[in-house]
Design a protein around this motif. Structure first.
Motif, PDB file in Angstrom:
ATOM      1  N   ALA A 152      29.529  91.802  74.727  1.00 24.26           N
ATOM      2  CA  ALA A 152      28.093  91.825  74.441  1.00 24.26           C
ATOM      3  C   ALA A 152      27.725  93.070  73.641  1.00 24.26           C
ATOM      4  CB  ALA A 152      27.294  91.761  75.742  1.00 24.26           C
ATOM      5  N   TYR A 153      28.316  94.187  74.030  1.00 22.85           N
ATOM      6  CA  TYR A 153      28.017  95.442  73.342  1.00 22.85           C
ATOM      7  C   TYR A 153      28.534  95.420  71.905  1.00 22.85           C
ATOM      8  CZ  TYR A 153      27.650 100.440  72.484  1.00 22.85           C
ATOM      9  OH  TYR A 153      27.323 101.666  71.950  1.00 22.85           O
ATOM     10  N   THR A 154      29.779  94.976  71.715  1.00 21.73           N
ATOM     11  CA  THR A 154      30.345  94.994  70.364  1.00 21.73           C
ATOM     12  C   THR A 154      29.712  93.927  69.467  1.00 21.73           C
ATOM     13  OG1 THR A 154      32.169  93.637  71.231  1.00 21.73           O
ATOM     14  CG2 THR A 154      32.557  96.004  71.000  1.00 21.73           C
ATOM     15  N   LEU A 155      29.305  92.796  70.043  1.00 25.49           N
ATOM     16  CA  LEU A 155      28.609  91.793  69.236  1.00 25.49           C
ATOM     17  C   LEU A 155      27.289  92.336  68.708  1.00 25.49           C
ATOM     18  CD1 LEU A 155      29.287  88.559  71.307  1.00 25.49           C
ATOM     19  CD2 LEU A 155      29.716  88.798  68.857  1.00 25.49           C
ATOM     20  N   LEU A 156      26.461  92.861  69.619  1.00 25.36           N
ATOM     21  CA  LEU A 156      25.198  93.440  69.182  1.00 25.36           C
ATOM     22  C   LEU A 156      25.419  94.723  68.392  1.00 25.36           C
ATOM     23  CD1 LEU A 156      23.017  92.872  72.368  1.00 25.36           C
ATOM     24  CD2 LEU A 156      22.770  91.742  70.165  1.00 25.36           C
ATOM     25  N   GLY A 157      26.413  95.528  68.836  1.00 23.84           N
ATOM     26  CA  GLY A 157      26.673  96.779  68.146  1.00 23.84           C
ATOM     27  C   GLY A 157      27.142  96.582  66.720  1.00 23.84           C
TER      28      GLY A 157
ATOM     29  N   ARG B 164      22.831  85.982  88.352  1.00 23.58           N
ATOM     30  CA  ARG B 164      21.602  86.520  87.766  1.00 23.58           C
ATOM     31  C   ARG B 164      21.608  88.052  87.770  1.00 23.58           C
ATOM     32  NH1 ARG B 164      17.791  83.148  86.369  1.00 23.58           N
ATOM     33  NH2 ARG B 164      17.665  81.034  87.228  1.00 23.58           N
ATOM     34  N   ILE B 165      22.075  88.637  88.862  1.00 23.05           N
ATOM     35  CA  ILE B 165      22.136  90.106  88.923  1.00 23.05           C
ATOM     36  C   ILE B 165      23.091  90.648  87.866  1.00 23.05           C
ATOM     37  CG2 ILE B 165      22.857  92.049  90.354  1.00 23.05           C
ATOM     38  CD1 ILE B 165      21.841  90.520  92.770  1.00 23.05           C
ATOM     39  N   ALA B 166      24.248  89.991  87.707  1.00 24.74           N
ATOM     40  CA  ALA B 166      25.206  90.429  86.694  1.00 24.74           C
ATOM     41  C   ALA B 166      24.599  90.337  85.299  1.00 24.74           C
ATOM     42  CB  ALA B 166      26.482  89.592  86.784  1.00 24.74           C
ATOM     43  N   GLN B 167      23.855  89.271  85.038  1.00 25.66           N
ATOM     44  CA  GLN B 167      23.194  89.141  83.743  1.00 25.66           C
ATOM     45  C   GLN B 167      22.199  90.270  83.498  1.00 25.66           C
ATOM     46  OE1 GLN B 167      21.407  85.238  83.516  1.00 25.66           O
ATOM     47  NE2 GLN B 167      23.072  84.481  82.262  1.00 25.66           N
ATOM     48  N   VAL B 168      21.373  90.558  84.507  1.00 27.86           N
ATOM     49  CA  VAL B 168      20.349  91.595  84.351  1.00 27.86           C
ATOM     50  C   VAL B 168      20.991  92.957  84.118  1.00 27.86           C
ATOM     51  CG1 VAL B 168      18.489  92.810  85.537  1.00 27.86           C
ATOM     52  CG2 VAL B 168      18.620  90.321  85.668  1.00 27.86           C
ATOM     53  N   VAL B 169      22.030  93.268  84.882  1.00 24.00           N
ATOM     54  CA  VAL B 169      22.694  94.566  84.729  1.00 24.00           C
ATOM     55  C   VAL B 169      23.331  94.677  83.345  1.00 24.00           C
ATOM     56  CG1 VAL B 169      24.583  96.021  85.577  1.00 24.00           C
ATOM     57  CG2 VAL B 169      23.074  94.863  87.201  1.00 24.00           C
ATOM     58  N   MET B 170      24.023  93.614  82.911  1.00 23.53           N
ATOM     59  CA  MET B 170      24.644  93.633  81.579  1.00 23.53           C
ATOM     60  C   MET B 170      23.597  93.786  80.488  1.00 23.53           C
ATOM     61  SD  MET B 170      27.757  90.849  81.629  1.00 23.53           S
ATOM     62  CE  MET B 170      27.566  90.708  79.853  1.00 23.53           C
ATOM     63  N   PHE B 171      22.484  93.058  80.619  1.00 23.02           N
ATOM     64  CA  PHE B 171      21.443  93.129  79.593  1.00 23.02           C
ATOM     65  C   PHE B 171      20.813  94.511  79.561  1.00 23.02           C
ATOM     66  CE2 PHE B 171      16.894  92.749  78.559  1.00 23.02           C
ATOM     67  CZ  PHE B 171      17.000  92.363  77.246  1.00 23.02           C
ATOM     68  N   PHE B 172      20.536  95.073  80.751  1.00 24.78           N
ATOM     69  CA  PHE B 172      19.932  96.401  80.806  1.00 24.78           C
ATOM     70  C   PHE B 172      20.842  97.441  80.152  1.00 24.78           C
ATOM     71  CE2 PHE B 172      19.656 100.466  83.092  1.00 24.78           C
ATOM     72  CZ  PHE B 172      18.356 100.831  82.776  1.00 24.78           C
ATOM     73  N   LEU B 173      22.127  97.397  80.481  1.00 32.44           N
ATOM     74  CA  LEU B 173      23.058  98.362  79.903  1.00 32.44           C
ATOM     75  C   LEU B 173      23.212  98.152  78.402  1.00 32.44           C
ATOM     76  CD1 LEU B 173      25.814  98.392  82.667  1.00 32.44           C
ATOM     77  CD2 LEU B 173      24.126 100.177  82.186  1.00 32.44           C
TER      78      LEU B 173
ATOM     79  N   ALA C   5      34.019 104.114  69.267  1.00 30.77           N
ATOM     80  CA  ALA C   5      33.551 105.383  69.833  1.00 30.77           C
ATOM     81  C   ALA C   5      32.309 105.177  70.689  1.00 30.77           C
ATOM     82  CB  ALA C   5      33.259 106.387  68.713  1.00 30.77           C
ATOM     83  N   MET C   6      31.360 104.383  70.200  1.00 31.65           N
ATOM     84  CA  MET C   6      30.142 104.155  70.956  1.00 31.65           C
ATOM     85  C   MET C   6      30.421 103.338  72.217  1.00 31.65           C
ATOM     86  SD  MET C   6      27.909 105.849  69.326  1.00 31.65           S
ATOM     87  CE  MET C   6      26.370 105.304  70.041  1.00 31.65           C
ATOM     88  N   LEU C   7      31.373 102.396  72.137  1.00 34.29           N
ATOM     89  CA  LEU C   7      31.741 101.631  73.327  1.00 34.29           C
ATOM     90  C   LEU C   7      32.387 102.543  74.372  1.00 34.29           C
ATOM     91  CD1 LEU C   7      32.025  98.928  74.790  1.00 34.29           C
ATOM     92  CD2 LEU C   7      34.193  98.589  73.590  1.00 34.29           C
ATOM     93  N   ALA C   8      33.276 103.439  73.936  1.00 31.70           N
ATOM     94  CA  ALA C   8      33.900 104.380  74.870  1.00 31.70           C
ATOM     95  C   ALA C   8      32.866 105.314  75.483  1.00 31.70           C
ATOM     96  CB  ALA C   8      34.976 105.194  74.149  1.00 31.70           C
ATOM     97  N   MET C   9      31.903 105.763  74.678  1.00 33.69           N
ATOM     98  CA  MET C   9      30.835 106.608  75.208  1.00 33.69           C
ATOM     99  C   MET C   9      30.007 105.845  76.235  1.00 33.69           C
ATOM    100  SD  MET C   9      27.441 108.035  73.386  1.00 33.69           S
ATOM    101  CE  MET C   9      26.767 106.425  73.750  1.00 33.69           C
ATOM    102  N   SER C  10      29.781 104.560  75.993  1.00 33.61           N
ATOM    103  CA  SER C  10      29.025 103.732  76.938  1.00 33.61           C
ATOM    104  C   SER C  10      29.754 103.610  78.262  1.00 33.61           C
ATOM    105  CB  SER C  10      28.788 102.347  76.337  1.00 33.61           C
ATOM    106  OG  SER C  10      28.044 102.428  75.142  1.00 33.61           O
ATOM    107  N   PHE C  11      31.073 103.452  78.212  1.00 37.36           N
ATOM    108  CA  PHE C  11      31.846 103.354  79.455  1.00 37.36           C
ATOM    109  C   PHE C  11      31.813 104.671  80.228  1.00 37.36           C
ATOM    110  CE2 PHE C  11      34.216  99.602  77.625  1.00 37.36           C
ATOM    111  CZ  PHE C  11      33.767  98.719  78.592  1.00 37.36           C
ATOM    112  N   VAL C  12      31.773 105.798  79.512  1.00 37.36           N
ATOM    113  CA  VAL C  12      31.637 107.088  80.202  1.00 37.36           C
ATOM    114  C   VAL C  12      30.300 107.152  80.937  1.00 37.36           C
ATOM    115  CG1 VAL C  12      31.425 109.580  79.873  1.00 37.36           C
ATOM    116  CG2 VAL C  12      33.179 108.310  78.642  1.00 37.36           C
TER     117      VAL C  12
END
Length: 397
Positions: free
Chosen positions: A276-281, A175-184, A224-231
């Motif tokens: 998750a990021y690239t699917l929504l992105g 559940r914590i992993a889900q919340v953190v992933m969703f928030f990010l 580019a946006m995914l790399a910026m997110s990882f930064v």
């Protein structure tokens, strides 16, 4: 295909450096930390307020035996219920007129308790009696029960492991992993909606489309946006770890391990966040590419956010229903699959479903990008004809 990836890399490098090397990116990194600092400040203030004893004080004008029994009952109940849940007790002189003590200027007592434990009498204002009557009755009952009942001591038998506790811990990790992933994801992916609006307004997109395939433009911007997110995640995660290490001195308790193990769980967390990021992105990039102005993007933001919330609730419901049809459906549905699969990784050690899920999600990323490109060609660049006939053709400039 290699030409497509090389072109996408050029676009990604261009967008990444333009964003990361800008001054506003520093504000972007510091932005999520400000609510945390404000929360810590208000949390410290809240602790000070909560530590202030605001309990009403009740004067006890009873016999020494009854008063001692009442104090013992108060200590026992406060230990289990919390000290703030019961009024404070203070010895008071026995008097035929207890109400006189309440009118003294130096008195802080709101009520006076007289009589006996079997027949207590509480003197005070009506509103104070309404609040205190139940608490005093509970204390008197517990004090009387001490005389007739023997307190039972529970014998402890400690074990090193418990399957039930382990299952609950792994469920909590999921559940914590889900919340953190969703928030990010919801914090970072929404910026892609307006990614192409400025370039469409300035006609820069036409220059880029003439130089590289439109598929490479979409793919490069997403990279580019995914790399910026990882930064950003690396900065926030490093800051959070440093704060935790300072506050706890590096001596935090050991965390329960997920079913698949911490190393693989962390690797899958990164991969599923990327999916998750690239699917929504990719979906946001395709939708935002159709918008002509920033106002249209802002109008689209609310329904898209609500859709994200529904997807998260669906995946969150499936966490504690492993193997049920809802959980299987959440794992199959592309947009909820990353959230459902990371929760499965915390509870199930089987590895092959994650390989299948990652390939399944990556294929949908490619499909969504392709559909977005064709719709962009058809409705924005006014070329390409019927987009569904060119869906699976090789990308061209």
């Amino acid at each position: 295909m290699m030409q497509l990836w090389r072109s996408a890399y050029v676009i990604a490098r261009r967008d990444f450096t333009a964003v990361v090397l800008s001054r506003t990116f520093i504000l972007f990194l510091l932005g999520p930390l400000l609510p945390i600092l404000i929360g810590m400040a208000f949390g410290g203030l809240g602790d000070r307020i909560s530590n202030t004893d605001l309990r009403p004080t009740v004067g006890v004008a009873m016999s020494p035996a009854d008063q001692a029994a009442l104090e013992r009952a108060h200590d026992l109940l406060a230990h289990r219920m919390g000290d703030q849940s019961l009024p404070r007790l203070r010895p008071a002189p026995m008097s035929p007129a207890p109400q006189v003590q309440l009118t003294r200027s130096d008195s802080d007592m709101v009520a006076i308790l007289t009589g006996t434990l079997a027949h207590p009498v509480l003197t005070g204002k009506v509103e104070d009696l309404d609040k205190l009557q139940g608490d005093i009755g509970l204390l008197s009952t517990a004090a009387l029960a001490e005389r007739s009942l023997k307190f039972v001591t529970v014998q402890r038998h400690e074990v090193a492991d418990s399957r039930g506790a382990q299952a609950q811990a792994r469920l909590l990790i999921g559940r914590i992993a889900q919340v953190v992933m969703f928030f990010l994801t919801i914090l970072l992916a929404g910026m892609i909606l307006s990614n192409l609006v400025e370039e469409k307004t300035n006609k820069i997109i036409e220059i880029l489309a003439a130089a590289v395939p439109v598929d490479a433009i979409f793919l490069g911007k997403l990279m580019a946006m995914l790399a910026m997110s990882f930064v950003g995640i690396a900065f926030w995660g490093g800051t959070a770890f440093a704060i935790f290490a300072v506050l706890h001195g590096g001596g935090g308790g050991s965390l329960p391990a997920p079913a698949i193990g911490w190393p693989m769980f962390l690797i899958l967390s990164v991969l599923y966040f990327a999916m998750a990021y690239t699917l929504l992105g990719s979906l946001f990039l395709g939708i935002g590419a159709q918008a002509a102005t920033v106002r249209e993007v802002q109008t689209l933001n609310m329904p898209i956010t609500m859709a994200q919330m529904l997807i998260f609730f669906f995946a969150s419901y499936a966490v504690d229903h492993m193997g049920a049809p809802a959980e299987v459906a959440a794992c199959i549905f592309p947009f909820s699959s990353p959230f459902a699969m990371i929760a499965r990784a915390a509870q199930d050690a089987t590895l092959w479903p994650h390989l299948v899920a990652l390939l399944w999600q990556a294929s949908f990323v490619a499909l969504i990008i392709r559909v977005g490109v064709l719709l962009f060609r058809r409705h924005v660049m006014q070329s390409g004809g019927r987009w569904w006939k060119r869906l699976f053709r090789p990308a061209t400039g």
